[in-house]
Design a protein around this motif. Structure first.
Motif, PDB file in Angstrom:
ATOM      1  N   SER A  77       0.654  -1.245  -0.090  1.00 34.78           N
ATOM      2  CA  SER A  77       0.059  -0.030  -0.031  1.00 34.78           C
ATOM      3  C   SER A  77       0.735   1.478   0.083  1.00 34.78           C
ATOM      4  O   SER A  77       0.549   2.250  -0.555  1.00 34.78           O
ATOM      5  CB  SER A  77      -0.987  -0.010   1.066  1.00 34.78           C
ATOM      6  N   GLU A 135     -11.005   1.214  -1.847  1.00 36.40           N
ATOM      7  CA  GLU A 135     -10.243   1.402  -0.549  1.00 36.40           C
ATOM      8  C   GLU A 135      -8.889   1.586  -0.967  1.00 36.40           C
ATOM      9  O   GLU A 135      -8.437   2.373  -0.012  1.00 36.40           O
ATOM     10  CB  GLU A 135     -10.423   0.078   0.174  1.00 36.40           C
ATOM     11  N   GLN A 136      -8.072   1.172  -1.658  1.00 42.67           N
ATOM     12  CA  GLN A 136      -6.913   1.134  -1.747  1.00 42.67           C
ATOM     13  C   GLN A 136      -6.543   2.797  -2.171  1.00 42.67           C
ATOM     14  O   GLN A 136      -5.501   3.339  -1.901  1.00 42.67           O
ATOM     15  CB  GLN A 136      -6.051   0.370  -2.886  1.00 42.67           C
ATOM     16  N   ARG A 139      -7.121   4.445   0.891  1.00 42.02           N
ATOM     17  CA  ARG A 139      -5.873   4.469   1.674  1.00 42.02           C
ATOM     18  C   ARG A 139      -4.462   5.273   1.038  1.00 42.02           C
ATOM     19  O   ARG A 139      -3.745   5.724   2.087  1.00 42.02           O
ATOM     20  CB  ARG A 139      -5.352   2.930   1.766  1.00 42.02           C
ATOM     21  N   THR A 142      -4.678   8.691   2.443  1.00 42.61           N
ATOM     22  CA  THR A 142      -4.392   8.907   3.841  1.00 42.61           C
ATOM     23  C   THR A 142      -2.843   8.744   4.099  1.00 42.61           C
ATOM     24  O   THR A 142      -2.380   9.330   4.826  1.00 42.61           O
ATOM     25  CB  THR A 142      -5.169   7.695   4.847  1.00 42.61           C
ATOM     26  N   ILE A 143      -2.204   7.697   3.348  1.00 42.81           N
ATOM     27  CA  ILE A 143      -0.906   7.535   3.451  1.00 42.81           C
ATOM     28  C   ILE A 143      -0.188   8.841   3.220  1.00 42.81           C
ATOM     29  O   ILE A 143       0.655   9.532   3.855  1.00 42.81           O
ATOM     30  CB  ILE A 143      -0.293   6.273   2.482  1.00 42.81           C
ATOM     31  N   TYR A 149      -5.084   6.312   9.298  1.00 38.65           N
ATOM     32  CA  TYR A 149      -5.837   4.953   8.835  1.00 38.65           C
ATOM     33  C   TYR A 149      -4.865   3.999   8.670  1.00 38.65           C
ATOM     34  O   TYR A 149      -5.310   3.041   8.902  1.00 38.65           O
ATOM     35  CB  TYR A 149      -6.664   5.664   7.734  1.00 38.65           C
ATOM     36  N   HIS A 150      -3.916   4.285   7.715  1.00 36.25           N
ATOM     37  CA  HIS A 150      -3.197   3.217   7.386  1.00 36.25           C
ATOM     38  C   HIS A 150      -2.092   2.846   8.653  1.00 36.25           C
ATOM     39  O   HIS A 150      -1.275   3.768   8.982  1.00 36.25           O
ATOM     40  CB  HIS A 150      -2.466   3.463   6.280  1.00 36.25           C
ATOM     41  N   ARG A 151      -2.013   1.747   9.051  1.00 36.18           N
ATOM     42  CA  ARG A 151      -1.204   1.507  10.221  1.00 36.18           C
ATOM     43  C   ARG A 151       0.001   0.363   9.703  1.00 36.18           C
ATOM     44  O   ARG A 151      -0.572  -0.820   9.426  1.00 36.18           O
ATOM     45  CB  ARG A 151      -1.817   0.912  11.369  1.00 36.18           C
ATOM     46  N   ALA A 152       0.894   0.759   9.122  1.00 32.20           N
ATOM     47  CA  ALA A 152       2.033  -0.141   8.637  1.00 32.20           C
ATOM     48  C   ALA A 152       2.390  -1.107   9.814  1.00 32.20           C
ATOM     49  O   ALA A 152       2.830  -0.806  10.953  1.00 32.20           O
ATOM     50  CB  ALA A 152       3.137   0.358   7.977  1.00 32.20           C
TER      51      ALA A 152
END
Length: 152
Positions: A77, A135-136, A139, A142-143, A149-152
């Motif tokens: 992502s 969704e991607q 995402r 947000t990144i 939202y994105h938690r790596a």
């Protein structure tokens, strides 16, 4: 960046449409879904060519083109977001995401694509692919904005 998701298909599923709408509403980039359908009675290479013509006709002039293809790259992502951010920062105002039919993309679509991406080695129903790419795209936004939202 404006996003146009162009998908081959005819069946509409309200549940999938709600998922797509959920993610397109949440993001800041305008996202439009277009469904194209080739004439009935075509098969094989003739069908792929007809679908390609419809997909490519829906690409805005100057748009970056992302073709979803099973043989494409498998970015995570963050890499996906980075590529979209690069296009945005380079002045690309439009992104077209092309989802082919059951037999995949014609060579003309793959030749036009700036990037070919696979959503994984599993086979996904085209209806779910619409929701997954929406969704991607959310995402990625947000990144790029540093949102949690994105938690790596």
């Amino acid at each position: 960046m404006r996003v146009r998701i162009v998908a081959v298909g005819r069946e509409r599923d309200e549940a999938v449409e709600r998922i797509v709408a959920r993610y397109t509403r949440r993001g800041t980039w305008p996202v439009e879904m277009r469904i194209v359908e080739a004439k009935k009675g075509l098969a094989g290479d003739a069908l792929k060519r007809a679908e390609a013509d419809l997909l490519l006709a829906a690409v805005p002039e100057g748009a970056a083109v992302l073709a979803l293809d099973e043989r494409g790259e498998l970015p995570d992502s963050v890499a996906f977001a980075t590529r979209l951010g690069h296009w945005r920062d380079a002045g690309r105002r439009d992104l077209a995401v092309l989802i082919g039919g059951a037999d995949g993309h014609d060579a003309s679509v793959l030749a036009r694509a700036d990037w070919q991406v696979s959503l994984g080695r599993l086979t996904w129903p085209h209806m779910l692919v619409r929701a997954m790419i929406a969704e991607q795209i959310y995402r990625a936004q947000t990144i790029l904005s540093g949102h949690p939202y994105h938690r790596a």
